[in-house]
Design an enzyme around this catalytic site. Structure first.
Site, PDB file in Angstrom:
ATOM      1  N   LYS A 106      34.388  12.699  37.419  1.00 27.00           N
ATOM      2  CA  LYS A 106      35.519  12.773  36.488  1.00 27.00           C
ATOM      3  C   LYS A 106      36.481  11.665  36.838  1.00 27.00           C
ATOM      4  O   LYS A 106      36.850  11.492  38.008  1.00 27.00           O
ATOM      5  CB  LYS A 106      36.213  14.139  36.645  1.00 27.00           C
ATOM      6  CG  LYS A 106      37.404  14.336  35.724  1.00 27.00           C
ATOM      7  CD  LYS A 106      36.983  14.961  34.404  1.00 27.00           C
ATOM      8  CE  LYS A 106      38.025  14.834  33.325  1.00 27.00           C
ATOM      9  NZ  LYS A 106      37.902  13.602  32.507  1.00 27.00           N
ATOM     10  N   GLN A 127      39.962   8.566  43.229  1.00 29.48           N
ATOM     11  CA  GLN A 127      39.811   9.698  42.315  1.00 29.48           C
ATOM     12  C   GLN A 127      39.121  10.887  42.991  1.00 29.48           C
ATOM     13  O   GLN A 127      39.460  12.043  42.722  1.00 29.48           O
ATOM     14  CB  GLN A 127      38.979   9.226  41.114  1.00 29.48           C
ATOM     15  CG  GLN A 127      39.024  10.151  39.919  1.00 29.48           C
ATOM     16  CD  GLN A 127      40.281   9.981  39.080  1.00 29.48           C
ATOM     17  OE1 GLN A 127      40.660   8.878  38.769  1.00 29.48           O
ATOM     18  NE2 GLN A 127      40.925  11.077  38.736  1.00 29.48           N
ATOM     19  N   LYS A 142      34.969   6.467  37.936  1.00 27.83           N
ATOM     20  CA  LYS A 142      35.881   5.605  37.175  1.00 27.83           C
ATOM     21  C   LYS A 142      35.028   4.570  36.453  1.00 27.83           C
ATOM     22  O   LYS A 142      33.949   4.229  36.925  1.00 27.83           O
ATOM     23  CB  LYS A 142      36.860   4.893  38.129  1.00 27.83           C
ATOM     24  CG  LYS A 142      38.113   4.381  37.450  1.00 27.83           C
ATOM     25  CD  LYS A 142      39.190   5.446  37.356  1.00 27.83           C
ATOM     26  CE  LYS A 142      40.369   4.972  36.541  1.00 27.83           C
ATOM     27  NZ  LYS A 142      41.496   5.926  36.578  1.00 27.83           N
ATOM     28  N   GLY A 181      40.942   8.538  29.687  1.00 30.04           N
ATOM     29  CA  GLY A 181      41.622   7.256  29.495  1.00 30.04           C
ATOM     30  C   GLY A 181      42.210   6.717  30.794  1.00 30.04           C
ATOM     31  O   GLY A 181      42.214   7.393  31.823  1.00 30.04           O
ATOM     32  N   ASP A 182      42.687   5.495  30.743  1.00 32.16           N
ATOM     33  CA  ASP A 182      43.434   4.857  31.836  1.00 32.16           C
ATOM     34  C   ASP A 182      44.113   3.655  31.169  1.00 32.16           C
ATOM     35  O   ASP A 182      44.313   3.666  29.936  1.00 32.16           O
ATOM     36  CB  ASP A 182      42.491   4.439  32.975  1.00 32.16           C
ATOM     37  CG  ASP A 182      43.246   3.970  34.227  1.00 32.16           C
ATOM     38  OD1 ASP A 182      43.822   4.808  34.933  1.00 32.16           O
ATOM     39  OD2 ASP A 182      43.292   2.744  34.494  1.00 32.16           O
ATOM     40  N   THR A 225      50.305  13.021  33.283  1.00 30.63           N
ATOM     41  CA  THR A 225      50.448  12.185  34.490  1.00 30.63           C
ATOM     42  C   THR A 225      51.929  11.897  34.756  1.00 30.63           C
ATOM     43  O   THR A 225      52.415  12.060  35.888  1.00 30.63           O
ATOM     44  CB  THR A 225      49.649  10.881  34.354  1.00 30.63           C
ATOM     45  OG1 THR A 225      48.312  11.207  33.985  1.00 30.63           O
ATOM     46  CG2 THR A 225      49.639  10.098  35.649  1.00 30.63           C
ATOM     47  N   SER A 395      43.247  17.195  32.398  1.00 31.00           N
ATOM     48  CA  SER A 395      41.903  16.918  31.887  1.00 31.00           C
ATOM     49  C   SER A 395      40.964  18.072  32.268  1.00 31.00           C
ATOM     50  O   SER A 395      40.134  18.502  31.466  1.00 31.00           O
ATOM     51  CB  SER A 395      41.352  15.618  32.468  1.00 31.00           C
ATOM     52  OG  SER A 395      41.791  14.507  31.722  1.00 31.00           O
TER      53      SER A 395
HETATM   54  P1  NDP Z   1      48.844   2.040  29.869  1.00 29.98           P
HETATM   55  O1  NDP Z   1      47.818   1.069  29.442  1.00 29.98           O
HETATM   56  O2  NDP Z   1      49.295   3.072  28.915  1.00 29.98           O
HETATM   57  O3  NDP Z   1      50.146   1.281  30.408  1.00 29.98           O
HETATM   58  C1  NDP Z   1      50.053   0.373  31.454  1.00 29.98           C
HETATM   59  C2  NDP Z   1      51.407  -0.253  31.684  1.00 29.98           C
HETATM   60  O4  NDP Z   1      51.356  -1.030  32.851  1.00 29.98           O
HETATM   61  C3  NDP Z   1      51.844  -1.180  30.563  1.00 29.98           C
HETATM   62  O5  NDP Z   1      53.236  -1.190  30.471  1.00 29.98           O
HETATM   63  C4  NDP Z   1      51.322  -2.530  31.048  1.00 29.98           C
HETATM   64  O6  NDP Z   1      51.998  -3.646  30.529  1.00 29.98           O
HETATM   65  C5  NDP Z   1      51.561  -2.413  32.528  1.00 29.98           C
HETATM   66  N1  NDP Z   1      50.571  -3.217  33.245  1.00 29.98           N
HETATM   67  C6  NDP Z   1      49.235  -3.105  33.197  1.00 29.98           C
HETATM   68  N2  NDP Z   1      48.656  -4.024  33.961  1.00 29.98           N
HETATM   69  C7  NDP Z   1      49.658  -4.742  34.498  1.00 29.98           C
HETATM   70  C8  NDP Z   1      49.703  -5.844  35.390  1.00 29.98           C
HETATM   71  N3  NDP Z   1      48.583  -6.396  35.875  1.00 29.98           N
HETATM   72  N4  NDP Z   1      50.932  -6.291  35.762  1.00 29.98           N
HETATM   73  C9  NDP Z   1      52.065  -5.740  35.271  1.00 29.98           C
HETATM   74  N5  NDP Z   1      52.076  -4.711  34.418  1.00 29.98           N
HETATM   75  C10 NDP Z   1      50.884  -4.221  34.055  1.00 29.98           C
HETATM   76  O7  NDP Z   1      48.246   2.727  31.202  1.00 29.98           O
HETATM   77  P2  NDP Z   1      48.666   4.093  31.898  1.00 29.98           P
HETATM   78  O8  NDP Z   1      50.125   4.338  31.715  1.00 29.98           O
HETATM   79  O9  NDP Z   1      47.698   5.123  31.474  1.00 29.98           O
HETATM   80  O10 NDP Z   1      48.349   3.787  33.428  1.00 29.98           O
HETATM   81  C11 NDP Z   1      49.323   3.241  34.320  1.00 29.98           C
HETATM   82  C12 NDP Z   1      48.900   3.483  35.752  1.00 29.98           C
HETATM   83  O11 NDP Z   1      48.778   4.900  35.988  1.00 29.98           O
HETATM   84  C13 NDP Z   1      47.556   2.886  36.176  1.00 29.98           C
HETATM   85  O12 NDP Z   1      47.614   2.526  37.537  1.00 29.98           O
HETATM   86  C14 NDP Z   1      46.603   4.065  36.007  1.00 29.98           C
HETATM   87  O13 NDP Z   1      45.440   3.940  36.793  1.00 29.98           O
HETATM   88  C15 NDP Z   1      47.502   5.193  36.516  1.00 29.98           C
HETATM   89  N6  NDP Z   1      47.100   6.529  36.123  1.00 29.98           N
HETATM   90  C16 NDP Z   1      46.975   6.839  34.789  1.00 29.98           C
HETATM   91  C17 NDP Z   1      46.615   8.120  34.426  1.00 29.98           C
HETATM   92  C18 NDP Z   1      46.585   8.553  33.003  1.00 29.98           C
HETATM   93  O14 NDP Z   1      46.421   9.754  32.764  1.00 29.98           O
HETATM   94  N7  NDP Z   1      46.754   7.676  32.036  1.00 29.98           N
HETATM   95  C19 NDP Z   1      46.267   9.142  35.438  1.00 29.98           C
HETATM   96  C20 NDP Z   1      46.533   8.726  36.802  1.00 29.98           C
HETATM   97  C21 NDP Z   1      46.909   7.456  37.107  1.00 29.98           C
HETATM   98  P3  NDP Z   1      51.289  -4.615  29.457  1.00 29.98           P
HETATM   99  O15 NDP Z   1      51.354  -3.880  28.154  1.00 29.98           O
HETATM  100  O16 NDP Z   1      52.077  -5.856  29.477  1.00 29.98           O
HETATM  101  O17 NDP Z   1      49.878  -4.811  29.935  1.00 29.98           O
END
Ligand code: NDP
Length: 463
Positions: A106, A127, A142, A181-182, A225, A395
């Protein structure tokens, strides 16, 4: 073994631990050349958990660490698709099935140009232990692709998702592997991926989570999250007889996790003052209230614009090319964007500015030397494995609802989420105390997660 240096009586033993971790890491690095994020995640994990082998030598005899760093299976595949101009595009798809010790694989799918095997192995490895902490029967995995949805039309995203699922569908399944998603994979992408799976497999089943509630998704999954990270933060404050109420909070990112972190900070009476994307950050000293947050959600989820537009629209400061950690007067920092987005210099700034709690909404956003400094300086630090486990937890609840052909209301799911986050906090705290490292959630969360997975592996024999 820097995490332990403050525990003076253990110093010598911990130097031995560090030596053993180094030898183990040499082997890991040799077998996963240039997978830097994976090395970082493994090193952090085993530095924290190594003392457990004094109490459980059977884990080392069974070579549990050596088995854990080897994925059970990795699938790498070609994803060819046709863009709107008629040109053929080729991306690379991955699924890392890391561990099924306590349940089916997962973990999310990430679509971002930076995606490579090392990043996905680090995420899959984390994870495994995060899922163990949720108390739910979930293994760890993942996946994703180096596809960049940014600037692509809906039709292009759909065609890419269909091409990606055309291969992935044969490797996933209700009792095998359930992606979610991620980064770069939100409700739109999950919809297209699900549609293609259903067509190929000729079955309507919950093989993905993060679905829309109208066709099998769980309420509160989008929120989970971000909400969970803030619930965890609240628990950290409560452990010190305080709450998040009235606290000023710095948040990075402006995607799924960041948006709902802001919402829950507001619900609990705090004030979130920053958001960012990969181009820069905005600082809104009055706080990002519900109305402004709704505007951000429309900007990011529908119009797919840049956070700089917030500054123009609401008349606040925008800092191009910078991250929000230098903003003064904050009590809490919640990195919610991506890995390695808070470095040592920024940690020094946070400490100088009086930060009290840092909790990771993103996966591994804090660099290792920054983590050490924060902990040694008495800042309460919530590692992602624990603090952002709310997403995968809901999830898991989505899977339970699908299996029971039922759906629970918002209040019910939110209450279960809060309960799971409190439990993860309690277990992490108590385990840290058990290992003579009070307040050290890195040690507590890692050992608690590791112990559960290791015990399951011993039970199930050498497989
Ligand atoms: P989204 O795609 O919804 O948002 C990601 C955000 O981070 C955007 O604002 C993006 O900006 C920014 N970002 C991405 N890559 C970079 C980078 N290299 N440098 C600077 N900013 C960056 O993703 P999530 O909110 O779902 O995920 C965010 C984090 O949380 C990740 O680390 C993910 O693994 C973690 N996470 C997510 C979960 C979930 O349920 N969604 C669960 C647990 C952890 P821009 O638009 O400019 O790319």
């Amino acid at each position: 073994m820097q995490y332990y240096e403050s525990v003076g009586s253990h110093h010598e033993r911990m130097c031995e631990v560090q030596q053993t971790v180094h030898e183990f890491m040499d082997d890991v690095v040799a077998k996963s050349v240039a997978q830097f994020e994976f090395h970082q995640a493994v090193q952090e994990m085993f530095e924290a958990v190594w003392p457990i082998f004094e109490r459980h030598p059977e884990f080392l005899e069974a070579r549990i660490p050596h088995r854990m760093v080897e994925a059970e299976r990795i699938i790498i595949f070609r994803v060819p698709w046709i863009d709107d101009s008629g040109a053929v595009q080729v991306n690379r798809g991955f699924r890392v099935e890391m561990s099924s010790a306590i349940g089916p694989y997962k973990g999310g799918l990430r679509f971002h140009p930076s995606v490579n095997l090392g990043i996905l192995k680090f995420l899959a490895f984390e994870q495994v232990f995060k899922n163990a902490l949720t108390t739910l029967p979930l293994g760890g995995g993942k996946g994703g692709s180096d596809f960049d949805p940014k600037g692509r039309s809906d039709n292009e995203v759909m065609r890419f998702c269909q091409a990606f699922m055309s291969e992935l569908y044969r490797h996933i399944g209700l009792r095998t592997d359930i992606p979610a998603g991620d980064i770069g994979v939100g409700a739109r992408e999950i919809g297209y991926l699900f549609g293609q799976y259903k067509k190929l497999a000729n079955e309507f089943s919950g093989i993905l989570t993060g679905k829309n509630p109208g066709w099998g998704g769980s309420l509160i999954r989008p929120e989970a999250t971000g909400y969970g990270t803030v619930y965890f933060t609240e628990e950290m404050f409560r452990a010190k007889g305080d709450t998040i109420h009235g606290k000023k909070v710095l948040i990075s990112g402006s995607g799924n996790v960041a948006q709902y972190a802001v919402e829950n900070v507001n619900r609990l009476g705090g004030r979130a003052v920053t958001l960012s994307d990969s181009d820069g950050f905005i600082h809104d000293p009055h706080g990002i209230d519900a109305e402004k947050l709704a505007w951000v959600m429309d900007l990011k989820n529908e119009r797919r614009g840049r956070i700089s537009e917030y500054a123009e629209h609401f008349g606040v400061e925008y800092y191009a090319g910078q991250r929000p950690w230098g903003v003064e007067g904050a009590d809490v920092a919640l990195p919610c964007a991506t890995q390695n987005e808070l470095n040592l210099e920024e940690a020094k700034q946070l400490i100088a500015n009086g930060i009290r709690v840092v909790a990771e909404g993103a996966n591994m956003p804090t660099e290792p030397d920054a983590v050490r400094l924060l902990i040694d300086s008495g800042v309460l630090f919530g590692p992602g494995k624990a603090a952002n486990a709310g997403g995968v937890a809901v999830s898991g609840l989505e899977m339970a609802q699908n299996a029971g052909f039922t759906s629970w209301n918002r209040e019910e799911v939110d209450a279960k989420l809060l309960n799971i986050m409190s439990e993860i906090h309690r277990v992490s705290r108590e385990t840290a105390e058990e290992f003579d490292a009070p307040d050290n959630y890195i040690i507590g969360a890692n050992i608690a997660g590791f112990r559960k997975v290791a015990a399951a592996m011993i039970d199930q024999g050498v497989v």
